[in-house]
Scaffold this active site. Structure first.
Site, PDB file in Angstrom:
ATOM      1  N   HIS A 114       0.846  -1.192   0.000  1.00  0.00           N
ATOM      2  CA  HIS A 114       0.000   0.000   0.000  1.00  0.00           C
ATOM      3  C   HIS A 114       0.883   1.243   0.000  1.00  0.00           C
ATOM      4  O   HIS A 114       2.008   1.203   0.517  1.00  0.00           O
ATOM      5  CB  HIS A 114      -0.902   0.022   1.245  1.00  0.00           C
ATOM      6  CG  HIS A 114      -1.633  -1.254   1.471  1.00  0.00           C
ATOM      7  ND1 HIS A 114      -2.758  -1.606   0.759  1.00  0.00           N
ATOM      8  CD2 HIS A 114      -1.382  -2.287   2.310  1.00  0.00           C
ATOM      9  CE1 HIS A 114      -3.181  -2.793   1.166  1.00  0.00           C
ATOM     10  NE2 HIS A 114      -2.357  -3.234   2.100  1.00  0.00           N
ATOM     11  N   GLY A 150      12.280 -20.735   9.254  1.00  0.00           N
ATOM     12  CA  GLY A 150      10.970 -20.505   9.854  1.00  0.00           C
ATOM     13  C   GLY A 150      10.735 -19.067  10.289  1.00  0.00           C
ATOM     14  O   GLY A 150      11.660 -18.352  10.675  1.00  0.00           O
ATOM     15  N   LYS A 188      20.170  -9.291   5.744  1.00  0.00           N
ATOM     16  CA  LYS A 188      21.408  -8.888   5.069  1.00  0.00           C
ATOM     17  C   LYS A 188      22.288 -10.112   4.852  1.00  0.00           C
ATOM     18  O   LYS A 188      22.252 -11.061   5.631  1.00  0.00           O
ATOM     19  CB  LYS A 188      22.170  -7.872   5.924  1.00  0.00           C
ATOM     20  CG  LYS A 188      21.426  -6.565   6.082  1.00  0.00           C
ATOM     21  CD  LYS A 188      22.215  -5.584   6.911  1.00  0.00           C
ATOM     22  CE  LYS A 188      21.406  -4.303   7.057  1.00  0.00           C
ATOM     23  NZ  LYS A 188      21.989  -3.365   7.961  1.00  0.00           N
TER      24      LYS A 188
END
Length: 195
Positions: A114, A150, A188
């Site tokens: 958005h 996960g 990163k």
């Protein structure tokens, strides 16, 4: 005049409450509901449902339930990919997953976003069957032989290179190259040339 589904897939602002899009989403949600309610040993039935739901699915793909997505048809999964429990794929744009990919539990892949500015994000005068907010999309691409840990979140427009590992709990905000380990929030590169 461009249809809302075409606007959605091209990355333009589109109406999420367009009747055609709602019908496609309801179809997917019914298939997901059926898939998520199958018995653990109904392997053939689960595969049959997934072939109706997923746009393109290679041989040997395994998806644990529960699994959630918006449309299903915008997802492409390469052969021998494993998707573990409770994954959420918001496939308002293309999600392309390569071969031999491991996706751990609770991974979320988002293609919808958005506008940042409130004045651009909120539709202050929505018409009938029009959303009160504005949405656009960017595709996500995951290469071959990738392992996603996960609770990772992959944001719209991200590509993850071949043979790369994404550490558990990562928030992937930018594209990650081939042959590396990347982790963190924001994610990163922490190790290169792993293969």
């Amino acid at each position: 005049m461009m249809k809302e589904i075409d606007k959605m897939l091209s990355g333009d602002i589109y109406n999420t409450r367009d009747p055609e899009l709602m019908e496609l989403a309801f179809r997917a949600k019914k298939l997901i509901e059926t898939f998520n309610n199958t018995s653990v040993d109904e392997t053939e039935e689960k595969e049959r449902i997934l072939k109706k739901l997923i746009g393109n699915m290679g041989e040997g793909v395994w998806i644990e339930k529960p699994f959630f997505c918006d449309f299903g048809k915008n997802i492409s999964i390469g052969r021998n990919t494993f998707i573990n429990y409770n994954c959420v794929f918001l496939d308002n744009n293309k999600i392309t997953i390569g071969e031999n990919v491991l996706i751990a539990p609770n991974v979320q892949i988002y293609t919808a976003s958005h506008p940042i500015k409130v004045s651009e994000r909120i539709n202050t005068n929505p018409q009938q069957n029009e959303a009160p907010y504005r949405t656009y999309t960017k595709p996500v691409k995951i290469g071959n032989n990738v392992w996603i840990g996960g609770n990772s979140v992959i944001l719209p427009g991200v590509s993850i290179g071949n043979h790369t590992v994404i550490g558990a709990g990562s928030v992937v905000t930018k594209s990650i190259p081939d042959n590396c380990v990347a982790a963190g929030n924001p994610c990163k590169v922490i190790k290169r040339d792993i293969n």
